[in-house]
Scaffold this active site. Structure first.
Site, PDB file in Angstrom:
ATOM      1  N   GLY A   4       0.808  -1.215   0.000  1.00  0.00           N
ATOM      2  CA  GLY A   4       0.000   0.000   0.000  1.00  0.00           C
ATOM      3  C   GLY A   4       0.837   1.259   0.000  1.00  0.00           C
ATOM      4  O   GLY A   4       0.539   2.224  -0.710  1.00  0.00           O
ATOM      5  N   LYS A   7       3.815   1.563  -1.238  1.00  0.00           N
ATOM      6  CA  LYS A   7       4.412   1.714  -2.568  1.00  0.00           C
ATOM      7  C   LYS A   7       3.406   2.286  -3.569  1.00  0.00           C
ATOM      8  O   LYS A   7       3.798   2.885  -4.576  1.00  0.00           O
ATOM      9  CB  LYS A   7       4.924   0.362  -3.062  1.00  0.00           C
ATOM     10  N   LYS A   8       2.112   2.104  -3.300  1.00  0.00           N
ATOM     11  CA  LYS A   8       1.087   2.650  -4.194  1.00  0.00           C
ATOM     12  C   LYS A   8       0.792   4.128  -3.913  1.00  0.00           C
ATOM     13  O   LYS A   8       0.071   4.765  -4.692  1.00  0.00           O
ATOM     14  CB  LYS A   8      -0.204   1.840  -4.074  1.00  0.00           C
ATOM     15  N   LEU A   9       1.329   4.664  -2.835  1.00  0.00           N
ATOM     16  CA  LEU A   9       1.133   6.084  -2.537  1.00  0.00           C
ATOM     17  C   LEU A   9       2.114   6.926  -3.352  1.00  0.00           C
ATOM     18  O   LEU A   9       2.959   7.641  -2.829  1.00  0.00           O
ATOM     19  CB  LEU A   9       1.320   6.338  -1.041  1.00  0.00           C
ATOM     20  N   CYS A  10       1.995   6.827  -4.648  1.00  0.00           N
ATOM     21  CA  CYS A  10       2.868   7.559  -5.557  1.00  0.00           C
ATOM     22  C   CYS A  10       2.017   8.096  -6.707  1.00  0.00           C
ATOM     23  O   CYS A  10       0.881   7.654  -6.930  1.00  0.00           O
ATOM     24  CB  CYS A  10       3.993   6.665  -6.086  1.00  0.00           C
TER      25      CYS A  10
END
Length: 687
Positions: free
Chosen positions: A209, A211-214
């Site tokens: 999760g 890593k998806k905050l980009c």
């Protein structure tokens, strides 16, 4: 991440004292099932929390289900069903983590796979648990390290889970070992057995999760057009395709990964979180070809419930009656007191502390590894690190349009040979990583040296080619960007420097300055696709001083080249003379200018000036037109099943049968010298 089973909910309630410590204590009891003293000191953490005895029934069921999943995974995604194809061709290129590693012969590799499968079977049955689990874990990691081009997040997870199970007491319940000797050790296990497994899944979800905050993920560029799958029909009917892609797939996917474990820990939200997690993994099993990964995650969800839930389902009393934290501490301190001296008890307590220190070090390592790429810049390219241990699942979508492998004879300048990119490997993962590019180049060198000389017309004996150069011209797009080169095409990869601890200067940088043009690319794509059902567009970017030499196939027509940014020199081969490119006319194009390109001819596009260029091809595909016309009379006769369960079962059964034959043939060859039959890739592909 210290969770406990549902039995902890029966712990005595605190008094109504409103002191800060009492409030914190009540919060910890309601959220994680432990009191403040469990985290106030290391001894409290060890004795009151991690070594608190709990029922081992749920852990035993988790062991069984994981072992069964591995029995299916080994013939399938580990490649056991295609053992002869994957490991039987000596010319195939290998990509081990340690470059000096070499796989054994095919028969011995078959024995390794057979031992791995037997280890998984023994783990599932709980038969000689330590030996079986060790056999599975060691052979699994060995195969894993032999080929990093096959690494995935879930293949990394399986190795970790197998290793963690090895150090637990998961065989205390629901096992042949417990049935054979029920009085040897009892059926309770220390709580840390549950904690470490649940922590590993916390890392899986939460880091994924984070890593998806980009920008790549939250802007919806990673998983485009996934909403057209049938599992998203209800969302697409309400939101439409684009909003489903953005809100459901990207935004909700990020929210789910970062929060689901916390909702599973907290008892009041546990059941709702289980429903969402189950739906999430079942959808993934339909969306992606990721083997047993969704099912492994599903089988471990019950770990967040009562440690005695299997007994409750079978209407049997739980092994351990609920006890208070104070009673638990007393139990931990007095275990073995009648049989052990004070020195022995102190030694046992020191061992517990060391075990918990090692466990915390492992937890810290798992939190550090996904962000450790600054230690190994040699493995970094447009993304950081090798795919697998970073937990950046689905964040980067790659599209590779061209792989050029050029081999030059250094002793005979001008003699050039082009190698088919899939001649010695089945995947293109190596095209994204410098270390694997080095390994592939050396493999090409080895195979070329085994071939005859390149001049068979000479009336001389063939000689091996011993002094060559290998160049890669690889064009990739990441997350909907322009197609661009990933490696410098003028660098001889065989002589290119590479070290795990140094940045690779021959990896060309991602053209981040053109990333903002993805919105324009989407708009232009929609416009071109609206011309007809067979029109298409390709976006390309290149660096100053580099030249793209391209050939336009005859099945394309209405081909046009339009410059979007920068300046290029276009040279065309008007005579279309054979296979070679001989420039006849040249023109300079700037931003906004276009030129038609004749099918069946070569042309070259050189980027001039100080800045990168970007341009696009628009064309119509005649082959698609003919296929559509020829398929009109058979439309509707073939339909794709929404749930092809029968086909999946038959496919897995065929894999298992082939796996059994491969392992059996390996055994017969190694011990009795019986020749081992092997399929040829060419025949399998033709079939």
């Amino acid at each position: 991440m210290m969770t406990t089973d549902a039995d902890d909910g029966n712990a005595a309630k605190d008094s109504t004292d409103g002191s800060p410590d009492r409030k914190v204590d009540r919060f910890l009891r309601s959220f994680i099932g432990h009191d403040l003293r469990c985290v106030s000191s290391f001894d409290g953490f060890v004795n009151r929390c991690m070594y608190r005895p709990v029922d081992g029934a749920a852990l035993g069921v988790a062991r069984i289900l994981f072992g069964l999943a591995m029995l299916i995974d080994i013939p399938e995604e580990r490649g056991g069903g295609d053992l002869d194809l994957r490991w039987g061709e000596p010319r195939d290129c290998r990509f081990p983590l340690i470059h000096s590693m070499e796989p054994p012969t095919l028969p011995r590799m078959g024995l390794v796979y057979g031992l791995m499968w037997l280890g998984a079977a023994g783990m599932a049955l709980g038969y000689r648990f330590r030996v079986s689990t060790a056999a599975f874990a060691v052979t699994y990691w060995y195969v894993f390290l032999l080929d990093k081009s096959a690494w995935n997040n879930h293949s990394y997870l399986y190795g970790l889970l197998g290793t963690l199970f090895l150090f637990t007491d998961a065989h205390r319940c629901c096992s042949i070992d417990a049935w054979r000797d029920p009085a040897s050790s009892g059926q309770c296990v220390p709580f840390w057995n549950y904690f470490i497994l649940k922590f590993q899944f916390f890392v899986l979800y939460f880091i994924a999760g984070l890593k998806k905050l980009c920008h790549e993920w939250l802007s919806g560029y990673a998983m485009t057009n996934l909403s057209y799958h049938w599992v998203f029909v209800p969302f697409r009917a309400v939101l439409g395709a684009q909003l489903t892609d953005l809100l459901i797939i990207h935004w909700f996917g990020c929210l789910f990964d970062t929060t689901v474990v916390f909702f599973l820990i907290y008892a009041p939200t546990r059941r709702v979180a289980t429903v969402f997690a189950s739906a999430f993994h079942l959808m993934n099993s339909r969306l992606f070809h990721i083997g047993m990964f969704p099912w492994v995650c599903l089988t471990q969800l019950p770990l967040y419930y009562s440690a005695s839930w299997p007994r409750r389902i079978l209407s049997r009393e739980p092994l351990l009656a609920p006890v208070s934290a104070r009673e638990t501490e007393a139990t931990q301190d007095t275990w073995g007191s009648s049989r052990e001296s004070c020195e022995q008890q102190n030694h046992r307590r020191r061992r517990k502390r060391w075990k918990m220190a090692i466990m915390l070090a492992y937890c810290s390592l798992q939190l550090f590894l996904p962000y450790s790429h600054f230690l190994s810049p040699g493995y970094n390219n447009w993304t950081n690190g090798l795919y697998g241990y970073s937990w950046d699942m689905m964040v980067h979508a790659w599209d590779t349009t061209m792989i050029g492998v050029r081999v030059e004879d250094r002793n005979n300048p001008g003699r050039v040979q082009y190698v088919a990119p899939y001649a010695f490997t089945d995947n293109d993962r190596w095209t994204k990583h410098a270390d694997m590019a080095i390994q592939f180049a050396r493999c090409v060198e080895r195979n070329v040296q085994l071939e005859k000389a390149w001049s068979p017309e000479r009336q001389v004996a063939p000689r091996p080619v011993t002094n060559i150069s290998v160049y890669f011209d690889i064009w990739c797009s990441m997350n909907g960007r322009f197609q661009q080169r990933i490696f410098n095409p003028n660098v001889d990869i065989l002589r290119a420097p590479w070290s795990p601890f140094e940045s690779v200067d021959w990896v060309l940088p991602l053209l981040q300055q053109l990333t903002v043009r993805r919105t324009d690319m989407r708009r232009l794509t929609d416009t071109v696709l609206g011309w007809s059902n067979h029109s298409d567009v390709m976006f390309i970017a290149d660096f100053p001083g580099l030249t793209l030499r391209n050939y336009v196939a005859n099945e394309l027509y209405n081909v046009s080249l339009t410059v979007l940014n920068g300046t290029v020199r276009v040279e065309t081969d008007t005579d279309n003379a054979g296979d070679t490119f001989q420039p006849k006319t040249a023109m300079v194009l700037k931003s906004g200018q276009s030129v038609p390109v004749r099918p069946g001819s070569f042309h070259a596009i050189e980027t001039i000036g100080r800045f990168p260029s970007c341009y696009m091809y628009t064309y119509v595909n005649r082959t698609k037109e003919l296929l559509e016309e020829n398929s009109d009379d058979v439309k509707g006769k073939r339909s794709v099943a929404m749930l092809p369960l029968r086909e999946e079962f038959l496919h897995r059964w065929e894999n298992f049968v082939r796996f059994t034959l491969n392992v059996g043939n390996s055994f017969l060859y190694e011990f009795y010298g019986v020749p081992m039959p092997r399929r040829l890739k060419e025949l399998v592909l033709e079939g």
